[in-house]
Motif scaffolding. Structure first.
Motif, PDB file in Angstrom:
ATOM      1  N   LYS A   1       0.830  -1.202   0.000  1.00  0.00           N
ATOM      2  CA  LYS A   1       0.000   0.000   0.000  1.00  0.00           C
ATOM      3  C   LYS A   1       0.865   1.252   0.000  1.00  0.00           C
ATOM      4  CE  LYS A   1      -3.944  -1.954   2.426  1.00  0.00           C
ATOM      5  NZ  LYS A   1      -4.783  -1.869   3.634  1.00  0.00           N
ATOM      6  N   THR A   2       1.925   1.225   0.770  1.00  0.00           N
ATOM      7  CA  THR A   2       2.839   2.367   0.823  1.00  0.00           C
ATOM      8  C   THR A   2       3.506   2.592  -0.530  1.00  0.00           C
ATOM      9  OG1 THR A   2       3.274   1.843   3.142  1.00  0.00           O
ATOM     10  CG2 THR A   2       4.789   3.361   2.062  1.00  0.00           C
ATOM     11  N   GLY A   3       3.923   1.509  -1.173  1.00  0.00           N
ATOM     12  CA  GLY A   3       4.543   1.622  -2.497  1.00  0.00           C
ATOM     13  C   GLY A   3       3.590   2.177  -3.536  1.00  0.00           C
ATOM     14  N   ILE A   4       2.331   1.748  -3.479  1.00  0.00           N
ATOM     15  CA  ILE A   4       1.329   2.243  -4.425  1.00  0.00           C
ATOM     16  C   ILE A   4       1.092   3.728  -4.207  1.00  0.00           C
ATOM     17  CG2 ILE A   4      -1.126   2.115  -5.028  1.00  0.00           C
ATOM     18  CD1 ILE A   4      -0.907  -0.923  -4.511  1.00  0.00           C
ATOM     19  N   ILE A   5       0.964   4.139  -2.960  1.00  0.00           N
ATOM     20  CA  ILE A   5       0.731   5.556  -2.651  1.00  0.00           C
ATOM     21  C   ILE A   5       1.916   6.409  -3.082  1.00  0.00           C
ATOM     22  CG2 ILE A   5       0.440   7.202  -0.760  1.00  0.00           C
ATOM     23  CD1 ILE A   5      -1.319   5.065   0.589  1.00  0.00           C
ATOM     24  N   ILE A   6       3.132   5.928  -2.851  1.00  0.00           N
ATOM     25  CA  ILE A   6       4.323   6.678  -3.262  1.00  0.00           C
ATOM     26  C   ILE A   6       4.358   6.830  -4.775  1.00  0.00           C
ATOM     27  CG2 ILE A   6       6.849   6.544  -3.414  1.00  0.00           C
ATOM     28  CD1 ILE A   6       6.812   5.396  -0.571  1.00  0.00           C
ATOM     29  N   LEU A   7       4.061   5.760  -5.507  1.00  0.00           N
ATOM     30  CA  LEU A   7       4.053   5.850  -6.972  1.00  0.00           C
ATOM     31  C   LEU A   7       2.971   6.803  -7.469  1.00  0.00           C
ATOM     32  CD1 LEU A   7       4.805   2.249  -8.229  1.00  0.00           C
ATOM     33  CD2 LEU A   7       6.100   4.311  -8.696  1.00  0.00           C
ATOM     34  N   LEU A   8       1.800   6.782  -6.844  1.00  0.00           N
ATOM     35  CA  LEU A   8       0.736   7.701  -7.243  1.00  0.00           C
ATOM     36  C   LEU A   8       1.132   9.157  -6.986  1.00  0.00           C
ATOM     37  CD1 LEU A   8      -2.463   5.808  -6.071  1.00  0.00           C
ATOM     38  CD2 LEU A   8      -1.759   6.278  -8.409  1.00  0.00           C
TER      39      LEU A   8
END
Length: 67
Positions: free
Chosen positions: A4-11
């Protein structure tokens, strides 16, 4: 939680790249190559996010939820 953290950072990076392209477009009056480079980075990050989501589903890191 890590996915979830990786997805948010990429977004956030995708949105930041989009706004930097808008800034470069405004400053350069459409005559520079910085806008195209920023949009290329945005597209690359979007493709990377899509691939990571697909791999997450495939390997079971992101669970499949049905209705």
């Amino acid at each position: 939680m890590l996915i979830k953290t990786g997805i948010i950072i990429l977004l956030v990076l995708i949105i930041a790249s989009l706004f930097s392209a808008l800034t470069f477009l405004h400053k350069d009056q459409g005559k520079g190559e910085r806008t195209a480079r920023a949009l290329t980075i945005r597209i690359s990050l979007s493709i990377l996010l899509f691939i990571l989501l697909m791999l997450g589903f495939y390997f079971g890191v992101i669970p499949e939820r049905g209705l």
